[in-house]
Design a protein around this motif. Sequence first.
Motif, PDB file in Angstrom:
ATOM      1  N   ILE A 190       0.836  -1.197   0.000  1.00  0.00           N
ATOM      2  CA  ILE A 190       0.000   0.000   0.000  1.00  0.00           C
ATOM      3  C   ILE A 190       0.875   1.253   0.000  1.00  0.00           C
ATOM      4  O   ILE A 190       0.656   2.200  -0.765  1.00  0.00           O
ATOM      5  N   THR A 191       1.879   1.249   0.858  1.00  0.00           N
ATOM      6  CA  THR A 191       2.833   2.352   0.943  1.00  0.00           C
ATOM      7  C   THR A 191       4.100   1.826   1.604  1.00  0.00           C
ATOM      8  O   THR A 191       4.021   0.942   2.472  1.00  0.00           O
ATOM      9  N   PRO A 192       5.277   2.295   1.208  1.00  0.00           N
ATOM     10  CA  PRO A 192       6.522   1.772   1.791  1.00  0.00           C
ATOM     11  C   PRO A 192       6.571   1.973   3.300  1.00  0.00           C
ATOM     12  O   PRO A 192       6.219   3.042   3.815  1.00  0.00           O
ATOM     13  N   LEU A 193       7.029   0.925   3.998  1.00  0.00           N
ATOM     14  CA  LEU A 193       7.058   0.935   5.457  1.00  0.00           C
ATOM     15  C   LEU A 193       8.435   0.529   5.964  1.00  0.00           C
ATOM     16  O   LEU A 193       9.115  -0.303   5.358  1.00  0.00           O
ATOM     17  N   ASP A 194       8.804   1.090   7.089  1.00  0.00           N
ATOM     18  CA  ASP A 194       9.996   0.664   7.817  1.00  0.00           C
ATOM     19  C   ASP A 194       9.533  -0.182   8.992  1.00  0.00           C
ATOM     20  O   ASP A 194       8.910   0.321   9.935  1.00  0.00           O
ATOM     21  N   LEU A 195       9.794  -1.493   8.925  1.00  0.00           N
ATOM     22  CA  LEU A 195       9.514  -2.399  10.034  1.00  0.00           C
ATOM     23  C   LEU A 195      10.708  -2.325  10.975  1.00  0.00           C
ATOM     24  O   LEU A 195      11.741  -2.961  10.762  1.00  0.00           O
ATOM     25  N   VAL A 196      10.582  -1.524  12.015  1.00  0.00           N
ATOM     26  CA  VAL A 196      11.710  -1.170  12.857  1.00  0.00           C
ATOM     27  C   VAL A 196      12.343  -2.389  13.512  1.00  0.00           C
ATOM     28  O   VAL A 196      13.562  -2.435  13.734  1.00  0.00           O
TER      29      VAL A 196
END
Length: 260
Positions: A190-196
């Motif tokens: 859906i939108t780029p994410l940073d999985l911390v």
Amino acid sequence: MDWLLDSQTQHAPFIPTDIPHRATDDLAALATYATRLHSDLIGLQEVGDTATLAHLFPLQDYQLFLSDDNIPQHTAIAVRQGLVVQRNPDVTALALSSTGPHHPLRSGLDMTLRVDDTTLRVLVIHLKTGCWDNPPSEKHHACPILVQQFHALQNWLADRAKTGEAFAIIGDFNRRMTRTDPLFLSLNQITPLDLVTAGHASPCLNGSYFIDHILLGGAAEKWKDPGSLRIMTIPQNGAQTLSDHCPVSITLRLPQKHTP
């Protein structure tokens, strides 16, 4: 700015009947951990009421918010006094009907933090337990419900992408997400994410995969202080009833307003 996820630190005193009950000494011990966090924003789960939460995060120091679900346990957030926050409507699409009478699902608590001209949208969640790393196509147990909740998160993310907001989703996903997990990928498309938490193991419970996560998106991906991921371990199975999760935190460096 410190960001913290502290799951399941206190519970409602009545229903469900199988939850641990915390005495004054337990809350006092938990309060010492809360004080050591020194965080500006704390997301919590399974919170019964504001009065009990204030034992951990005193009202002179924190603004406290709970979801509006008509259930004993809520998602919640504590924001340091002096910071400007706006409450958005709860994400009730996450509170699906549950087959278990004592474990109703919870809405997401949706807030907007404002620092000068910078805004950050924050969603605190607590998702369905039981589909830890099962294939999303599994038709038994918890997976169909968790998949529906991820559909609701996709819709929330689509709205953030349309408005171009910086955002964070923090909470108990009850999912051992990695960058290749199909459910994480369903959000990331859906939108780029940073999985911390990706690529790390939690020292909580003597080492385990994370189920508590922090997702960053939009401009917030650039605000993360590299290497700032921290986990505060809390004693498990001790004489006191504390928490069965450990606080997970990161630091964000929000853009500062430039004066001419």
